[in-house]
Design an enzyme around this catalytic site. Structure first.
Site, PDB file in Angstrom:
ATOM      1  N   LYS B 122       9.854  12.584  -5.728  1.00 48.37           N
ATOM      2  CA  LYS B 122       8.586  12.063  -6.245  1.00 48.37           C
ATOM      3  C   LYS B 122       7.919  12.999  -7.235  1.00 48.37           C
ATOM      4  O   LYS B 122       7.169  12.562  -8.109  1.00 48.37           O
ATOM      5  CB  LYS B 122       7.660  11.738  -5.080  1.00 48.37           C
ATOM      6  CG  LYS B 122       8.310  10.670  -4.235  1.00 48.37           C
ATOM      7  CD  LYS B 122       7.392   9.867  -3.415  1.00 48.37           C
ATOM      8  CE  LYS B 122       8.240   8.762  -2.799  1.00 48.37           C
ATOM      9  NZ  LYS B 122       7.566   8.005  -1.789  1.00 48.37           N
ATOM     10  N   GLU B 206      -1.769  14.534  -3.085  1.00 46.82           N
ATOM     11  CA  GLU B 206      -2.290  13.651  -4.104  1.00 46.82           C
ATOM     12  C   GLU B 206      -3.709  13.259  -3.747  1.00 46.82           C
ATOM     13  O   GLU B 206      -4.047  13.191  -2.565  1.00 46.82           O
ATOM     14  CB  GLU B 206      -1.431  12.379  -4.090  1.00 46.82           C
ATOM     15  CG  GLU B 206      -1.089  11.814  -5.412  1.00 46.82           C
ATOM     16  CD  GLU B 206      -0.081  10.684  -5.270  1.00 46.82           C
ATOM     17  OE1 GLU B 206       1.013  10.803  -5.800  1.00 46.82           O
ATOM     18  OE2 GLU B 206      -0.413   9.689  -4.594  1.00 46.82           O
ATOM     19  N   HIS B 241       0.675   2.782   6.524  1.00 46.28           N
ATOM     20  CA  HIS B 241       1.379   2.834   5.241  1.00 46.28           C
ATOM     21  C   HIS B 241       2.623   1.954   5.196  1.00 46.28           C
ATOM     22  O   HIS B 241       3.481   2.137   4.351  1.00 46.28           O
ATOM     23  CB  HIS B 241       1.718   4.282   4.867  1.00 46.28           C
ATOM     24  CG  HIS B 241       0.507   5.146   4.836  1.00 46.28           C
ATOM     25  ND1 HIS B 241      -0.434   5.062   3.843  1.00 46.28           N
ATOM     26  CD2 HIS B 241       0.031   6.059   5.709  1.00 46.28           C
ATOM     27  CE1 HIS B 241      -1.413   5.901   4.093  1.00 46.28           C
ATOM     28  NE2 HIS B 241      -1.157   6.519   5.231  1.00 46.28           N
ATOM     29  N   ARG B 298      15.842  -0.007  -5.829  1.00 45.14           N
ATOM     30  CA  ARG B 298      16.623  -0.888  -4.944  1.00 45.14           C
ATOM     31  C   ARG B 298      15.925  -2.234  -4.868  1.00 45.14           C
ATOM     32  O   ARG B 298      14.850  -2.413  -5.416  1.00 45.14           O
ATOM     33  CB  ARG B 298      16.676  -0.283  -3.542  1.00 45.14           C
ATOM     34  CG  ARG B 298      15.269  -0.045  -3.008  1.00 45.14           C
ATOM     35  CD  ARG B 298      15.220   0.361  -1.562  1.00 45.14           C
ATOM     36  NE  ARG B 298      13.962   1.003  -1.243  1.00 45.14           N
ATOM     37  CZ  ARG B 298      12.843   0.395  -0.912  1.00 45.14           C
ATOM     38  NH1 ARG B 298      12.795  -0.923  -0.885  1.00 45.14           N
ATOM     39  NH2 ARG B 298      11.743   1.074  -0.624  1.00 45.14           N
TER      40      ARG B 298
END
Lengths: 176, 505
Positions: B122, B206, B241, B298
């Site tokens: 990431k 973040e 999440h 994907r």
């Protein structure tokens, strides 16, 4: 036959008269209904016609605990005979405070244990971490107290309901 | 750059559950032979029963079966497959696996290993997107944090902050932290989870955005240089999440914002020379600023809502592109029609904070009707264990507008009955009946303060009566009683009560 049903803090009284062949006269909190109740041949999926209104329900029983799912919603009920209800009222009055077993709320693997026997822990403090399906879940103390016996070790697989550790209420702690 | 076209004759499906069924259907629909792998836990699943061939690859533990690249490659050799479809999860986002599949001479149904590599990390993905001019969320990247540098980073970004595994996906390794006292233990948990799930414990930080929406764009590329977007999906109904409900189009985007984000999604894909199916995920804050979140290299779980509004078959398209052919559509062919909503039906126990539940499916009623689609691995007798993901099925409904889609979905969900293990169906029903959801006014915080609506009085009364009559034991007529009574003479209703405990050792 009379039953007491608890739901979300409310109590309902139901009186059943078996008329045979799936037919019943049911009194719900004093109001009378005609019920026609059938198995569908698909296990706990049942068909109920109540005063002409038709319902398909999924009824899951675990002793007096009954989960009913229909119309895409679910309710958790406690269904008791009068005798069971009164027995529960008596035992609830004499319950012990301050001692509890911490049990696994789900099957999983113990990842790590964050306390030791004899530790004093605060209510809400993390005791250990349990993993299921790659998610780690912290198991926290539900009361302030002293950690007694730890019944598991890191890496061990546990089932729902298995004893993880014993927690004894601390006499010095303020009661919650 | 005209790639060699190599029509696929036999595809090995390296997955299980509903997605294996989905891929098998696409193969068989298009006359492609398909083989599926299975672990000892999955011998009698629908995927195995529907495939042309099935190969046992090992014990139930995923790392000794579905996660073992060598066993997958051996299976492909054994059946003489020319391609491997990884589905989602397991090895789908392992660049190393994609590489070894191609080195072994098979077609990998997915993007290049380089694209998977670049997007799988990431930190790297953020860097690449910044270079491509795609906005990213303010954050802090580091190989490893210590207590001080972690607290410092959180201070400079401003609480609340998110901790995320750089190799992450599926909500694993993510923690949101509101104050410094929670920071270090959250970091340790996140690292532990990431190590276990991805074999890589690197975690980055973040900024957590204000009332963010999760909106993603399906993109698709081929090896002839074409890249298109297939519009948006709103995936803001999330618990821990994990997505729970998805819909297309998003009720939150304005036409101008949709066009702007679509352009960014295509730019992101082009920057990667992307081919095959992918998803560019964005967060959109309440001021309608959007930021790149991550790119999934994907097929997504929620791909059916896109298929329903666009009338495309994304899996068939994946096979076509993997064979070296150009996509069957270009951007102007893609005109969305109507609205689609999906719910994920999972084995979860509402009594235990929606933790994964196990059990054996004893009885099943699957909905049908106009606009109703069920992608499912469910079948009577299916044993749900803790070895794999808890998702059992997806229910997707299409309508000419959102109201019709939602109405159909509520009806279909009320018909969906799974007995033998606990599922989240009542929870999903409660979400669909929520006023804010009905209006389309929800963000990713929706489920954190969610209160299930009360059951209507007549429905509650029916539930009370059914519960009491079940306990009373009077439900079975004489014939049904004879048919269903266990031979040992045990009370069938007591036996029903035990069903939910079956399947546990």
């Amino acid at each position: 036959m009379k039953y007491l049903v608890s739901h979300d803090g409310a109590e309902h009284t139901l009186e059943i008269e078996d008329l045979g062949d799936g037919g019943f006269r049911v009194e719900v909190d004093g109001k009378v209904f005609d019920a026609d109740f059938r198995s569908t041949g698909a296990g706990p999926i049942v068909s109920l016609i109540l005063d002409g209104r038709s319902y398909e329900l999924l009824v899951l029983t675990d002793g007096p605990k009954v989960d009913v799912i229909h119309h895409g919603l679910g309710v958790e009920l406690l269904v008791e005979t009068e005798r069971e209800y009164h027995a529960r009222m008596v035992s609830a009055a004499g319950g012990e405070a301050g001692e509890e077993d911490v049990r696994a709320v789900m099957p999983g693997i113990v990842v790590r244990i964050q306390v030791e026997e004899g530790d004093r822990v605060e209510r809400g403090q993390a005791l250990l971490v349990l993993e299921a399906m790659k998610m780690e879940n912290e198991i926290r103390a539900t009361t302030t107290g002293i950690v007694g016996r730890i019944a598991v070790e890191a890496g061990q697989t546990v089932d729902a309901g298995d004893l993880l550790l014993e927690l004894t209420g601390d006499p010095d702690a303020a009661s919650p | 750059m005209s790639p060699e076209v190599r029509p696929l004759k036999k595809v090995l499906v390296a997955n299980r559950g509903e997605i294996a069924v989905r891929i098998i259907r696409a193969c068989r629909t298009h006359g492609v032979e398909c083989a599926v792998v299975y672990s000892d836990a999955d011998r009698t699943t629908r995927a195995v029963r529907l495939a042309n061939e099935a190969v046992r690859i090992g014990p139930p533990e995923a790392r000794l079966s579905y996660l073992d690249p060598e066993r997958i490659l051996d299976a492909a050799r054994q059946v003489g497959a020319d391609a491997i479809h990884p589905g989602y999860g397991f090895l789908a986002e392992s660049a190393e696996f994609a590489r070894s599949v191609r080195e072994a001479g098979f077609v990998f149904v997915g993007p290049s290993a380089d694209a998977i590599d670049a997007m799988g990390d990431k930190i790297n993905a953020r860097r690449r997107m910044k270079e491509a001019g795609v906005p990213v969320v303010p954050g802090k990247e580091a190989e490893a944090f210590d207590r001080d540098s972690l607290a410092e980073a959180a201070e400079s970004i401003g609480y609340p902050v998110m901790l995320k595994a750089t190799a992450g996906g599926g909500g694993k390794g993510i923690r949101i932290v509101w104050e410094e006292s929670e920071l270090w233990s959250a970091y340790e948990q996140s690292v532990g989870e990431a190590e276990k799930a991805f074999g890589n414990g690197t975690v980055y930080m973040e900024k957590a955005l204000e009332e963010p929406h999760h909106v993603e764009f399906q993109i698709f590329g081929d090896r002839h240089g074409h890249v298109v977007h297939l519009f948006d999906r709103e995936c803001s109904v999330q618990r821990r999440h994990q997505k729970v409900v998805e819909e297309s189009p998003s009720p939150f985007l304005t036409p101008a914002l949709r066009a702007e984000m679509a352009e960014a999604a295509v730019a992101a894909a082009k920057a990667m020379d992307y081919d095959n199916a992918g998803t560019v995920e964005f967060l959109v804050d309440k001021h309608r600023n959007f930021y790149f979140l991550e790119m999934n290299t994907r097929l997504q779980v929620e791909h059916p809502v896109t298929e329903m509004v666009l009338g495309v078959d994304l899996v068939a398209e994946q096979l076509r592109v993997a064979a070296g052919e150009p996509m069957s559509f270009d951007q102007t062919d893609l005109v969305p029609h109507g609205h689609a909503i999906e719910v994920r039906v999972c084995a979860e126990d509402p009594d235990r904070n929606y933790m994964p539940a196990v059990g054996t499916v004893q009885a099943l009623t699957v909905p049908a009707g106009p606009g109703v689609r069920v992608d499912s691995g469910l079948a009577p007798g299916l044993e749900v264990t803790l070895h794999y993901d808890s998702m059992l099925a997806k229910l997707i409904c299409w309508g000419t507008d959102r109201d019709q889609a939602l109405g159909r979905l509520k009806q279909a969900l009320s018909e969906f009955k799974v007995a033998g293990l606990k599922t989240n169906i009542p929870f999903l029903g409660a979400i669909l009946r929520d006023e804010r959801f009905a209006k389309g006014h929800y963000d990713t915080g929706f489920l954190s303060d969610f209160q299930p609506p009360e059951m209507r009085e007549d429905l509650l009364r029916a539930a009370l009566v059914a519960a009491v009559l079940t306990r009373h034991g009077g439900a079975l007529g004489a014939t049904a009683r004879a048919a269903s009574a266990p031979s040992c003479g045990m009370d069938p209703w007591k036996a029903l009560g035990r069903w939910k405990r079956l399947g546990r050792p």
